[in-house]
Scaffold this motif. Structure first.
Motif, short mmCIF file in Angstrom:
data_model
loop_
_atom_site.label_atom_id
_atom_site.label_comp_id
_atom_site.label_asym_id
_atom_site.label_seq_id
_atom_site.Cartn_x
_atom_site.Cartn_y
_atom_site.Cartn_z
N ILE A 59 -30.04 2.67 24.79
CA ILE A 59 -30.77 2.21 25.96
C ILE A 59 -29.99 2.41 27.25
N TYR A 60 -28.86 1.77 27.38
CA TYR A 60 -27.98 2.00 28.51
C TYR A 60 -26.56 1.74 28.06
N SER A 61 -25.60 1.99 28.91
CA SER A 61 -24.22 2.11 28.48
C SER A 61 -23.68 0.94 27.68
N ASN A 62 -24.19 -0.27 27.86
CA ASN A 62 -23.61 -1.39 27.11
C ASN A 62 -24.55 -1.97 26.06
N VAL A 63 -25.62 -1.28 25.70
CA VAL A 63 -26.53 -1.77 24.66
C VAL A 63 -26.79 -0.66 23.65
N LYS A 64 -26.59 -0.96 22.37
CA LYS A 64 -26.89 -0.04 21.28
C LYS A 64 -28.07 -0.60 20.50
N SER A 65 -28.68 0.21 19.68
CA SER A 65 -29.69 -0.27 18.75
C SER A 65 -29.04 -0.33 17.37
N LEU A 66 -28.81 -1.52 16.86
CA LEU A 66 -28.16 -1.68 15.57
C LEU A 66 -29.26 -1.77 14.52
N GLU A 67 -29.24 -0.88 13.55
CA GLU A 67 -30.31 -0.79 12.57
C GLU A 67 -29.90 -1.46 11.26
N ASP A 68 -30.87 -2.05 10.58
CA ASP A 68 -30.64 -2.76 9.33
C ASP A 68 -31.28 -1.98 8.18
N SER A 69 -30.69 -2.00 7.00
CA SER A 69 -31.24 -1.38 5.81
C SER A 69 -31.34 -2.43 4.72
N PHE A 70 -31.64 -2.03 3.50
CA PHE A 70 -31.89 -3.01 2.45
C PHE A 70 -30.69 -3.29 1.55
N VAL A 71 -29.86 -2.30 1.22
CA VAL A 71 -28.75 -2.51 0.28
C VAL A 71 -27.48 -1.90 0.85
N PRO A 72 -26.39 -2.66 0.91
CA PRO A 72 -25.14 -2.08 1.42
C PRO A 72 -24.53 -1.13 0.40
N ASP A 73 -23.80 -0.14 0.86
CA ASP A 73 -23.16 0.78 -0.07
C ASP A 73 -21.76 0.34 -0.46
N GLY A 74 -21.34 -0.83 0.00
CA GLY A 74 -20.03 -1.36 -0.37
C GLY A 74 -18.91 -1.02 0.59
N THR A 75 -19.22 -0.31 1.66
CA THR A 75 -18.21 0.06 2.63
C THR A 75 -18.41 -0.71 3.93
N LYS A 76 -17.48 -1.60 4.25
CA LYS A 76 -17.56 -2.33 5.51
C LYS A 76 -17.31 -1.37 6.66
N GLN A 77 -18.01 -1.60 7.75
CA GLN A 77 -17.92 -0.74 8.90
C GLN A 77 -17.29 -1.46 10.09
N ASP A 78 -16.51 -0.72 10.84
CA ASP A 78 -16.01 -1.18 12.12
C ASP A 78 -16.71 -0.32 13.16
N ILE A 79 -17.71 -0.88 13.82
CA ILE A 79 -18.48 -0.07 14.77
C ILE A 79 -18.12 -0.42 16.21
N GLY A 80 -16.98 -1.03 16.39
CA GLY A 80 -16.52 -1.34 17.73
C GLY A 80 -16.25 -2.82 17.91
N THR A 81 -15.82 -3.17 19.09
CA THR A 81 -15.48 -4.55 19.42
C THR A 81 -16.17 -4.94 20.71
N TRP A 96 -28.03 -9.12 21.47
CA TRP A 96 -27.04 -9.83 20.67
C TRP A 96 -25.65 -9.30 21.01
N TYR A 97 -24.73 -10.21 21.27
CA TYR A 97 -23.35 -9.87 21.59
C TYR A 97 -22.54 -9.90 20.30
N PHE A 98 -21.98 -8.77 19.90
CA PHE A 98 -21.18 -8.63 18.69
C PHE A 98 -19.70 -8.70 19.07
N LYS A 99 -18.99 -9.65 18.48
CA LYS A 99 -17.55 -9.78 18.71
C LYS A 99 -16.83 -9.63 17.37
N ARG A 100 -15.98 -8.62 17.26
CA ARG A 100 -15.26 -8.37 16.02
C ARG A 100 -14.17 -9.41 15.85
N GLN A 101 -14.10 -9.99 14.64
CA GLN A 101 -13.10 -11.00 14.33
C GLN A 101 -11.95 -10.37 13.54
#
Length: 171
Positions: free
Chosen positions: A22-44, A85-90
């Motif tokens: 959409i614009y520089s500080n907003v992404k579209s985060l998509e959801d699926s049904f089953v995780p493949d077992g790999t945790k993702q780090d998509i930014g902070t 939604w504001y995502f903050k990596r822990q």
């Protein structure tokens, strides 16, 4: 993708992960049904919409600003702070996910590990029911709270993907 995308690198990484930039500080985060077992780090520390992969015209929103306010899908509105939604990596790799309007965190009602538990917003941001791991699956993402990490129960929809559909925990 292990970094926060910017407008300049959007073309290089457009593999279906962020279909509506959409614009520089907003992404579209998509959801699926089953995780493949790999945790993702998509930014902070970024802002995103939570949208189902099968209907990107919908987005998760809060229905109020108080503790216990419900979370459901509604027609996407880029001007609505209820849908951002504001995502903050822990430090453990999970994310606290805070609604921009309510100032409350994405939370699972009750135990946080049983199928069909309701998704709501609540104050705090660090508990097991409010810390979400992101898994890559089938060109989208699956959000799984720390409270159900062993069973991989994640953010899901309790009915057909449509305006007004309630969000719940499900495997």
């Amino acid at each position: 993708i292990s970094k926060s995308l910017t407008r300049t690198d959007w073309g290089k990484y457009n593999k279906g992960y962020f279909r509506h930039y959409i614009y520089s500080n907003v992404k579209s985060l998509e959801d699926s049904f089953v995780p493949d077992g790999t945790k993702q780090d998509i930014g902070t520390n970024f802002v995103a919409y939570i949208t189902p992969t099968s209907n990107l015209n919908l987005a998760a929103q809060t229905t109020g600003t108080g503790n216990g306010a419900n979370v459901n899908l509604t027609t996407r509105n880029d001007n609505s702070e209820n849908q951002k939604w504001y995502f903050k990596r822990q430090s453990d790799g999970s994310y606290s996910i805070k609604n921009k309007n309510a100032g409350k965190y994405l939370d699972i009602y009750n135990t946080g590990y049983t199928n069909k538990e309701n998704v709501q917003v609540w104050s705090g941001g660090t508990g097991d029911k409010q810390s979400w791991f992101i898994y890559l699956y089938n060109g989208g993402y699956r959000l799984v709270p720390r409270s159900s990490i062993q069973d991989f129960k994640g953010l899901d929809i309790n009915t057909y993907i449509k305006d007004g559909a309630n969000l719940q925990l499900y495997h």
